[in-house]
Design a protein around this motif. Structure first.
Motif, PDB file in Angstrom:
ATOM      1  N   LEU A  63     -37.815 -29.858  34.743  1.00 30.28           N
ATOM      2  CA  LEU A  63     -36.975 -29.200  33.754  1.00 30.28           C
ATOM      3  C   LEU A  63     -36.388 -27.916  34.329  1.00 30.28           C
ATOM      4  CD1 LEU A  63     -35.824 -28.912  30.905  1.00 30.28           C
ATOM      5  CD2 LEU A  63     -37.989 -27.832  30.226  1.00 30.28           C
ATOM      6  N   GLY A  64     -37.222 -27.161  35.045  1.00 35.48           N
ATOM      7  CA  GLY A  64     -36.735 -25.921  35.656  1.00 35.48           C
ATOM      8  C   GLY A  64     -35.624 -26.165  36.649  1.00 35.48           C
ATOM      9  N   LEU A  65     -35.754 -27.210  37.455  1.00 31.62           N
ATOM     10  CA  LEU A  65     -34.703 -27.542  38.425  1.00 31.62           C
ATOM     11  C   LEU A  65     -33.422 -27.960  37.713  1.00 31.62           C
ATOM     12  CD1 LEU A  65     -36.822 -29.524  41.051  1.00 31.62           C
ATOM     13  CD2 LEU A  65     -35.783 -27.289  41.368  1.00 31.62           C
ATOM     14  N   ALA A  66     -33.574 -28.733  36.644  1.00 33.81           N
ATOM     15  CA  ALA A  66     -32.391 -29.164  35.888  1.00 33.81           C
ATOM     16  C   ALA A  66     -31.674 -27.967  35.283  1.00 33.81           C
ATOM     17  CB  ALA A  66     -32.804 -30.156  34.802  1.00 33.81           C
ATOM     18  N   ILE A  67     -32.442 -27.027  34.730  1.00 36.06           N
ATOM     19  CA  ILE A  67     -31.838 -25.824  34.162  1.00 36.06           C
ATOM     20  C   ILE A  67     -31.182 -24.991  35.258  1.00 36.06           C
ATOM     21  CG2 ILE A  67     -32.386 -23.623  33.034  1.00 36.06           C
ATOM     22  CD1 ILE A  67     -34.502 -25.100  31.419  1.00 36.06           C
ATOM     23  N   ALA A  68     -31.848 -24.901  36.419  1.00 38.52           N
ATOM     24  CA  ALA A  68     -31.285 -24.137  37.542  1.00 38.52           C
ATOM     25  C   ALA A  68     -29.938 -24.714  37.968  1.00 38.52           C
ATOM     26  CB  ALA A  68     -32.271 -24.135  38.705  1.00 38.52           C
ATOM     27  N   ARG A  69     -29.840 -26.050  37.996  1.00 37.16           N
ATOM     28  CA  ARG A  69     -28.561 -26.681  38.360  1.00 37.16           C
ATOM     29  C   ARG A  69     -27.478 -26.337  37.347  1.00 37.16           C
ATOM     30  NH1 ARG A  69     -32.145 -30.955  39.755  1.00 37.16           N
ATOM     31  NH2 ARG A  69     -31.801 -32.029  37.771  1.00 37.16           N
ATOM     32  N   ARG A  70     -27.837 -26.368  36.081  1.00 41.87           N
ATOM     33  CA  ARG A  70     -26.867 -26.056  35.032  1.00 41.87           C
ATOM     34  C   ARG A  70     -26.425 -24.594  35.132  1.00 41.87           C
ATOM     35  NH1 ARG A  70     -25.762 -27.681  29.821  1.00 41.87           N
ATOM     36  NH2 ARG A  70     -25.961 -29.782  30.693  1.00 41.87           N
ATOM     37  N   VAL A  71     -27.381 -23.687  35.333  1.00 42.90           N
ATOM     38  CA  VAL A  71     -27.048 -22.266  35.451  1.00 42.90           C
ATOM     39  C   VAL A  71     -26.134 -22.025  36.653  1.00 42.90           C
ATOM     40  CG1 VAL A  71     -28.002 -19.977  35.936  1.00 42.90           C
ATOM     41  CG2 VAL A  71     -29.126 -21.461  34.268  1.00 42.90           C
ATOM     42  N   ALA A  72     -26.498 -22.611  37.807  1.00 45.50           N
ATOM     43  CA  ALA A  72     -25.691 -22.418  39.013  1.00 45.50           C
ATOM     44  C   ALA A  72     -24.276 -22.945  38.803  1.00 45.50           C
ATOM     45  CB  ALA A  72     -26.359 -23.113  40.203  1.00 45.50           C
ATOM     46  N   SER A  73     -24.138 -24.136  38.203  1.00 42.16           N
ATOM     47  CA  SER A  73     -22.813 -24.712  37.960  1.00 42.16           C
ATOM     48  C   SER A  73     -21.995 -23.850  37.008  1.00 42.16           C
ATOM     49  CB  SER A  73     -22.957 -26.134  37.401  1.00 42.16           C
ATOM     50  OG  SER A  73     -23.602 -26.989  38.324  1.00 42.16           O
ATOM     51  N   ASP A  74     -22.643 -23.368  35.926  1.00 40.43           N
ATOM     52  CA  ASP A  74     -21.919 -22.544  34.957  1.00 40.43           C
ATOM     53  C   ASP A  74     -21.439 -21.236  35.584  1.00 40.43           C
ATOM     54  OD1 ASP A  74     -22.324 -24.485  33.112  1.00 40.43           O
ATOM     55  OD2 ASP A  74     -23.883 -23.431  31.979  1.00 40.43           O
ATOM     56  N   ILE A  75     -22.288 -20.595  36.366  1.00 42.80           N
ATOM     57  CA  ILE A  75     -21.904 -19.332  36.999  1.00 42.80           C
ATOM     58  C   ILE A  75     -20.767 -19.537  37.987  1.00 42.80           C
ATOM     59  CG2 ILE A  75     -22.710 -17.558  38.618  1.00 42.80           C
ATOM     60  CD1 ILE A  75     -25.369 -17.586  37.195  1.00 42.80           C
ATOM     61  N   LEU A  76     -20.843 -20.607  38.768  1.00 45.79           N
ATOM     62  CA  LEU A  76     -19.778 -20.884  39.734  1.00 45.79           C
ATOM     63  C   LEU A  76     -18.457 -21.165  39.020  1.00 45.79           C
ATOM     64  CD1 LEU A  76     -21.709 -23.072  42.337  1.00 45.79           C
ATOM     65  CD2 LEU A  76     -20.886 -20.740  42.641  1.00 45.79           C
ATOM     66  N   ASN A  77     -18.520 -21.889  37.915  1.00 46.88           N
ATOM     67  CA  ASN A  77     -17.298 -22.152  37.144  1.00 46.88           C
ATOM     68  C   ASN A  77     -16.706 -20.856  36.604  1.00 46.88           C
ATOM     69  OD1 ASN A  77     -16.717 -24.988  37.181  1.00 46.88           O
ATOM     70  ND2 ASN A  77     -18.594 -25.325  36.002  1.00 46.88           N
ATOM     71  N   GLN A  78     -17.556 -19.971  36.092  1.00 41.65           N
ATOM     72  CA  GLN A  78     -17.071 -18.694  35.570  1.00 41.65           C
ATOM     73  C   GLN A  78     -16.432 -17.855  36.668  1.00 41.65           C
ATOM     74  OE1 GLN A  78     -20.335 -16.741  33.585  1.00 41.65           O
ATOM     75  NE2 GLN A  78     -20.749 -18.514  32.258  1.00 41.65           N
ATOM     76  N   ARG A  79     -17.074 -17.800  37.812  1.00 46.50           N
ATOM     77  CA  ARG A  79     -16.540 -16.987  38.910  1.00 46.50           C
ATOM     78  C   ARG A  79     -15.229 -17.552  39.445  1.00 46.50           C
ATOM     79  NH1 ARG A  79     -21.107 -16.007  43.287  1.00 46.50           N
ATOM     80  NH2 ARG A  79     -19.232 -15.281  44.382  1.00 46.50           N
ATOM     81  N   SER A  80     -15.150 -18.883  39.549  1.00 45.19           N
ATOM     82  CA  SER A  80     -13.925 -19.482  40.090  1.00 45.19           C
ATOM     83  C   SER A  80     -12.744 -19.302  39.141  1.00 45.19           C
ATOM     84  CB  SER A  80     -14.150 -20.967  40.377  1.00 45.19           C
ATOM     85  OG  SER A  80     -14.418 -21.679  39.174  1.00 45.19           O
ATOM     86  N   GLN A  81     -13.002 -19.359  37.845  1.00 43.92           N
ATOM     87  CA  GLN A  81     -11.917 -19.191  36.868  1.00 43.92           C
ATOM     88  C   GLN A  81     -11.434 -17.752  36.787  1.00 43.92           C
ATOM     89  OE1 GLN A  81     -13.382 -20.822  33.194  1.00 43.92           O
ATOM     90  NE2 GLN A  81     -13.558 -22.909  34.029  1.00 43.92           N
TER      91      GLN A  81
END
Length: 447
Positions: A38-56
């Motif tokens: 579960l922690g790894l799944a959440i980490a993937r979601r957090v990393a993806s969301d942050i990268l999307n925010q930074r790229s936009q």
């Protein structure tokens, strides 16, 4: 439900299922392992969301590297990289030249993240995989990575990463050696607190099984020698009972699959970087191998006290005793015990005198006479290196176990497992990664 994961769990059925499994787990192990997933799944979601925010948030319109015109946006393009926590997905803006310049797809955000255009695996995943391969075979490294992180990487991919990182380490070494030959100096690579401690240097060789032909496992195993050198400082620690004992600290290893000249230059560079010129007490400690004592005579005799490994010297005395007095007799064992005691307490001359008297025997076989002469020559050659009573008074080691253990860890434990036979490229790449690990430069290869 924990407020830390509540938002993620309610957003995704996969999270909800994992959280339900945690609540229903019947053992601690299941709780921990499912929580990790579960922690790894959440980490993937957090990393993806942050990268999307930074790229936009990017708002700088780049210029064409060829014609200098402002580039035109191609919109938000998807990108996916497999990382230590699994696949991370995000979108970033792509750009193209309105004039049609052949510059490919321009993605500044990828460059900001340190990614190559076709890179599918993240650097930290490569680093951890190579670190596992330093200690265990590639297939086991692949299994451990899957078990620990859930990320499945083939053993072949890990092998390729080791080759790349190992080649990088070799290039750095060659640059270092070339710079030394041009300038004959290197900056000292040791903390000042260690420079006051005695410097112990040693060298030894170990045989490794290689494939007889490049690119083919067929044929008889070819055994080749790997030369290993060690530099260490002789410090002290106090035991629980308050007794001060000697310990080796700040170890630095050198190794080469090559001739003695290649070994010499590596030892010379390492000696300078380990502060040999500013160290008061320097010791060379090795067994009787001629090639390694040649390294001592050429590089270190002017700065270091040579010490012949006591146990190797005693072994040679026993060879002489067996030929002179017949090793199966009590007389031979009794004489050897006395000779070893004399050797240990600084009376090697008496041992040599006994052997000289043995040569006078008329009934001594010629083969035994030859062996005894070899032992006498051996002891006389090393007469300045067998003053063990004085070395002990100075608290200096008299056994070469430090370099033998270095050979065991660096070479034997990883390169001489059952059924292993190496190609030269495969061996050298992994060897330099193991050297980087023990010498504290491993992370630099992946910076």
């Amino acid at each position: 439900m924990s407020f830390v994961v509540e938002e993620f769990v309610n957003q995704d059925s996969y999270f909800l299922e994992l959280f339900s499994d945690i609540k229903n787990a019947d053992t601690l192990s299941r709780v921990v392992l499912t929580s990790l997933m579960l922690g790894l799944a959440i980490a993937r979601r957090v990393a993806s969301d942050i990268l999307n925010q930074r790229s936009q948030a990017e708002n700088v319109r780049p210029l064409c590297p060829k014609c200098g015109r402002l580039l035109e946006s191609k919109g938000m393009l998807p990108r996916s990289v497999i990382s230590l926590i699994g696949p991370v997905n995000w979108k970033r803006r792509g750009w193209r030249c309105t004039k049609g310049c052949r510059i490919g797809q321009v993605t500044p955000f990828d460059k900001e993240l340190g990614l190559q255009p076709s890179q599918r695996m993240s650097n930290e995943l490569k680093q951890i995989s190579c670190a596992l391969a330093v200690f265990v075979p590639y297939s086991i490294a692949s299994s451990l990575l899957k078990m620990l992180t859930g990320t499945k990487i083939s053993s072949g991919a890990i092998w390729n990463w080791v080759q790349d990182a190992g080649q990088d380490a070799m290039i750095r070494l060659e640059d270092e050696l070339s710079a030394f030959e041009e300038n004959s100096s290197e900056p000292i690579d040791i903390e000042s607190k260690f420079q006051k401690l005695p410097l112990i240097i040693g060298g030894d060789g170990v045989m490794v099984p290689f494939r007889p032909h490049t690119g083919s496992p067929k044929g008889k195993t070819a055994w080749r020698e790997v030369k290993v050198g060690i530099f260490a400082r002789l410090g002290q620690r106090v035991t629980r009972k308050g007794k001060a004992v000697s310990v080796l600290v700040h170890r630095h290893l050198v190794a080469v699959l090559g001739n003695i000249d290649e070994f010499k230059i590596r030892m010379q560079v390492a000696a300078v970087k380990q502060g040999i010129m500013s160290t008061e007490i320097v010791v060379w400690l090795s067994d009787g191998g001629r090639g390694f004592w040649g390294v001592y005579n050429e590089l270190f005799a002017g700065r270091a006290q040579g010490i012949l490994d006591f146990y190797h010297a005693a072994q040679n005395i026993w060879k002489g005793a067996k030929n002179w007095l017949d090793g199966r007799t009590n007389k031979a064992r009794e004489w050897f015990d006395k000779a070893r005691h004399r050797l240990r307490h600084g009376n090697a001359g008496k041992v040599i005198d006994d052997f000289q008297e043995g040569l006078i025997q008329d009934d001594l076989p010629e083969s035994a006479r030859k062996e005894i002469k070899n032992v006498i020559e051996y002891l006389e050659k090393h007469k300045d290196h067998i003053q063990y009573d004085r070395y002990k008074e100075l608290d200096l080691p008299i056994g070469s176990g430090m370099v033998e253990s270095a050979c065991k860890w660096l070479i034997q434990q990883r390169f001489k497992c059952v059924g292993m036979r190496w190609s030269e490229d495969g061996f050298n790449s992994l060897l330099h990664l193991r050297l980087a690990w023990v010498n504290g430069t491993f992370e630099e290869l992946f910076a």
